[in-house]
Design an enzyme around this catalytic site. Structure first.
Site, PDB file in Angstrom:
ATOM      1  N   ARG A  44       5.310   4.629 -11.280  1.00 53.35           N
ATOM      2  CA  ARG A  44       4.484   3.879 -10.332  1.00 53.35           C
ATOM      3  C   ARG A  44       5.312   3.202  -9.238  1.00 53.35           C
ATOM      4  NH1 ARG A  44      -0.497   0.938 -13.605  1.00 53.35           N
ATOM      5  NH2 ARG A  44      -1.376   2.829 -14.524  1.00 53.35           N
ATOM      6  N   ASP A 154     -10.519  -9.888  -8.250  1.00 52.15           N
ATOM      7  CA  ASP A 154      -9.470  -9.039  -8.814  1.00 52.15           C
ATOM      8  C   ASP A 154      -8.137  -9.546  -8.285  1.00 52.15           C
ATOM      9  OD1 ASP A 154      -9.617  -6.178 -10.380  1.00 52.15           O
ATOM     10  OD2 ASP A 154      -7.775  -6.346  -9.208  1.00 52.15           O
TER      11      ASP A 154
END
Length: 283
Positions: A44, A154
């Site tokens: 990632r 979020d």
């Protein structure tokens, strides 16, 4: 032979760098990354290394802990490590319980004289709050005095930007009932783009905000319903319990908390009673 360009593929991250980085991530956002997640983290982070022109994970970690790195790289790092797996009408039984049991009881108790306040905590790309908005609009159609507002939060800036746009590829909407698609979704005017957008009546009822669970949070008014599903599984047990205590402080008496089916409140001393699998009432 063609010339090669760009940054070389980074070497494997050292155990020391992984430990330093995983501890930092745990402190900042509460996500626990055991050793088994090292390969995932390496994969990632490769895009961030390319963007920053770095050829090693060690260079990245060194930069992250500089003043400039703390200012510029923290949010991109959070976007990289957070998992945003979601879909419309995920765990549909929850929405059945909401419409058939919880909302009618709330109407009997309040007479619909105030706005129902919902929170989608860990809303990812927005599928959950838009699902809630569809369900709430349908209930409002049967109960004229009913009104609601949805807060959707979020930690990922990237996910929130996507959610606020409300635009999705057509293959993402398969779980939305056909009658809801016709009523609430807008198709792209460009026939070559298989995109849909959430209708304005849905977008107008949702307030998208960034929120980090590791920071203290509170709201002007207590909430009636909290959806926090498939979020706490990434946290360790002490962090989970601290979060749920904070959720309970934000909930009205007789308010409800929904969690994911892979999550559990077992062993936590919380002012909640279970009314259905993964559905709890504040006592």
């Amino acid at each position: 032979m063609a010339a090669t360009t760009g940054i070389a593929h980074p070497r494997v991250m050292s155990s020391k760098s992984f430990q330093k980085l995983s501890q930092f991530i745990h402190t900042q956002v509460g996500i626990k990354l055991p050793q088994g997640k090292k390969v995932m983290l390496e994969a990632r982070l490769q895009k961030r290394l390319r963007v920053l022109g770095m050829d090693s994970y060690e260079s990245y970690v060194d930069f992250l802990f500089t003043e400039k790195g703390q200012q510029s790289e923290l949010r991109p790092l959070i976007d990289v490590v957070t998992t945003n797996t979601t879909e419309f009408f995920r765990e549909p039984k929850h929405f059945e319980i909401l419409v058939q049991d919880i909302l009618p009881e709330w109407m009997r108790r309040t007479g619909g004289h105030r706005t129902l306040r919902l929170w989608s905590a860990g809303c990812s790309f927005g599928m959950e709050p838009y699902t809630l908005s569809m369900v709430m609009h349908e209930f409002a159609g049967w109960n004229k005095s009913f009104s609601f507002s949805i807060l959707a939060t979020d930690i990922s800036t990237r996910a929130l930007q996507h959610a606020a746009r409300g635009v999705y590829e057509q293959d993402k909407i398969g779980s939305i009932p056909q009658q809801f698609r016709k009523k609430y979704l807008l198709r792209s005017k460009d026939p070559n783009k298989a995109l849909v957008r959430m209708g304005p009546e849905l977008r107008q009822t949702i307030d998208f905000r960034r929120l980090n669970f590791m920071e203290e949070f509170s709201f002007d008014k207590e909430l009636d319903i909290i959806f926090c599903r498939n979020v706490i599984i990434y946290f360790d047990k002490p962090t989970q319990e601290r979060l749920f205590r904070q959720f309970c402080r934000c909930l009205q008496k007789d308010g409800h908390l929904f969690i994911g089916h892979s999550e559990s409140l077992s062993g936590m001393a919380l002012p909640l009673e279970q009314i259905a699998p993964t559905v709890y009432r504040r006592v």
